[in-house]
Write an enzyme that holds these catalytic residues in place. Structure first.
Site, PDB file in Angstrom:
ATOM      1  N   GLU A 186      -3.734  -2.150 -19.456  1.00  0.00           N
ATOM      2  CA  GLU A 186      -4.704  -2.781 -18.572  1.00  0.00           C
ATOM      3  C   GLU A 186      -4.063  -3.986 -17.887  1.00  0.00           C
ATOM      4  O   GLU A 186      -3.405  -4.809 -18.540  1.00  0.00           O
ATOM      5  CB  GLU A 186      -5.913  -3.297 -19.368  1.00  0.00           C
ATOM      6  N   ASP A 211      -9.661   2.585 -10.842  1.00  0.00           N
ATOM      7  CA  ASP A 211      -8.584   1.635 -11.160  1.00  0.00           C
ATOM      8  C   ASP A 211      -7.231   2.343 -11.295  1.00  0.00           C
ATOM      9  O   ASP A 211      -7.205   3.520 -11.632  1.00  0.00           O
ATOM     10  CB  ASP A 211      -8.927   0.844 -12.431  1.00  0.00           C
ATOM     11  N   HIS A 230      -5.373   5.342 -13.713  1.00  0.00           N
ATOM     12  CA  HIS A 230      -6.601   5.905 -14.274  1.00  0.00           C
ATOM     13  C   HIS A 230      -7.323   6.750 -13.235  1.00  0.00           C
ATOM     14  O   HIS A 230      -7.873   7.816 -13.543  1.00  0.00           O
ATOM     15  CB  HIS A 230      -7.498   4.763 -14.777  1.00  0.00           C
ATOM     16  N   HIS A 253      -4.381   0.703 -15.731  1.00  0.00           N
ATOM     17  CA  HIS A 253      -5.797   0.408 -15.493  1.00  0.00           C
ATOM     18  C   HIS A 253      -5.939  -1.022 -14.976  1.00  0.00           C
ATOM     19  O   HIS A 253      -5.007  -1.822 -15.028  1.00  0.00           O
ATOM     20  CB  HIS A 253      -6.583   0.455 -16.810  1.00  0.00           C
TER      21      HIS A 253
HETATM   22 ZN    ZN Z   1      -9.269   2.371 -16.434  1.00  0.00          ZN
END
Ligand code: ZN
Length: 181
Positions: A117, A166, A156, A35
C-alpha cells in the site's frame, strides 16, 4: 538492496496484523500488487491505517471509520508519504489485500501475491520518497522471490477491474518501471 530476513524487510517497522493466514503454497509467491490507502480518505499522516490493519480502528475521529471498522483487511507493507515502511504481514503469509481478483486468468491473487500500500489517493501525486522506497522494496522482493518478474508487478485496478481503482491515475507507472529496471 534492502535485506529480507525470515520474510521480513529489515528496513521496516513491524506492526503485526491479525488479518492474515497461511498461503496454500508458501513457496508460490509470484505477483506484486500496488495499492493506495488514506484514512480518512485524502488525509495523510495519521495513525489510522496502522490501526485499521490491526483491527483496532476504534477512533470516532471521522464518520467514514464507522463504515470500515469491521472490515478485516491488511497488506504486507505500507509506504508512507515520507518513505517510511511499515510491514504488517510476513511475505510467506497470506495478507488480505486483493479481494476478488484475477491475474492472467488465475483467481484469488492473495494466495500468491505480495501487497504493498502507498499512503495516497488516486488523484494526488505520490511523493518522490515513496517512489524511491517502493523501488527499493520492489527490487529486494524481486531478488528474494524471483518469480516476481517486472511484468508480474501490477496494480489493484488491474486485477480487480471495475471494482477497484487504486493505485489510480496519479501513479506514474513509467517512472516506477524505470526505477526498477
Ligand atoms: Zn487496493
Amino acid at each position: 538492496m534492502l535485506t529480507i530476513t525470515c520474510h521480513l524487510l529489515d528496513c521496516a517497522s513491524h506492526i503485526p496484523s491479525p488479518h492474515h493466514n497461511q498461503r496454500p503454497n508458501p513457496s508460490d509467491i509470484s505477483l506484486l500488487v500496488i495499492h493506495n490507502i488514506s484514512l480518512p480518505p485524502g488525509e495523510f499522516g495519521g495513525p489510522y491505517i496502522e490501526q485499521f490493519f490491526q483491527g483496532e480502528l476504534t477512533s470516532t475521529a471521522h464518520p467514514y471509520f464507522d463504515e470500515i471498522r469491521e472490515m478485516k483487511v491488511s497488506a504486507h507493507c505500507l509506504i508512507k508519504r515520507d518513505g517510511a515502511v511499515v510491514q504488517f504481514v510476513p511475505f510467506d503469509q497470506r495478507a488480505w489485500h486483493a479481494g476478488v481478483s484475477s491475474f492472467e486468468g488465475r483467481d484469488q491473487c492473495n494466495d500468491y501475491s505480495i501487497g504493498i500500500e502507498l499512503e495516497g489517493t488516486d488523484d494526488l501525486p505520490y511523493t518522490d520518497l515513496q517512489y524511491q522506497r517502493l523501488a527499493e522494496v520492489a527490487k529486494s522482493i524481486q531478488h528474494h522471490y524471483p518469480a516476481i518478474t517486472a511484468s508480474r508487478i501490477t496494480g489493484h485496478s488491474d486485477i480487480a477491474p471495475g471494482r477497484k481503482t487504486d493505485p489510480g491515475r496519479s501513479f506514474n507507472w513509467k517512472a516506477f518501471r524505470a526505477l526498477i529496471r
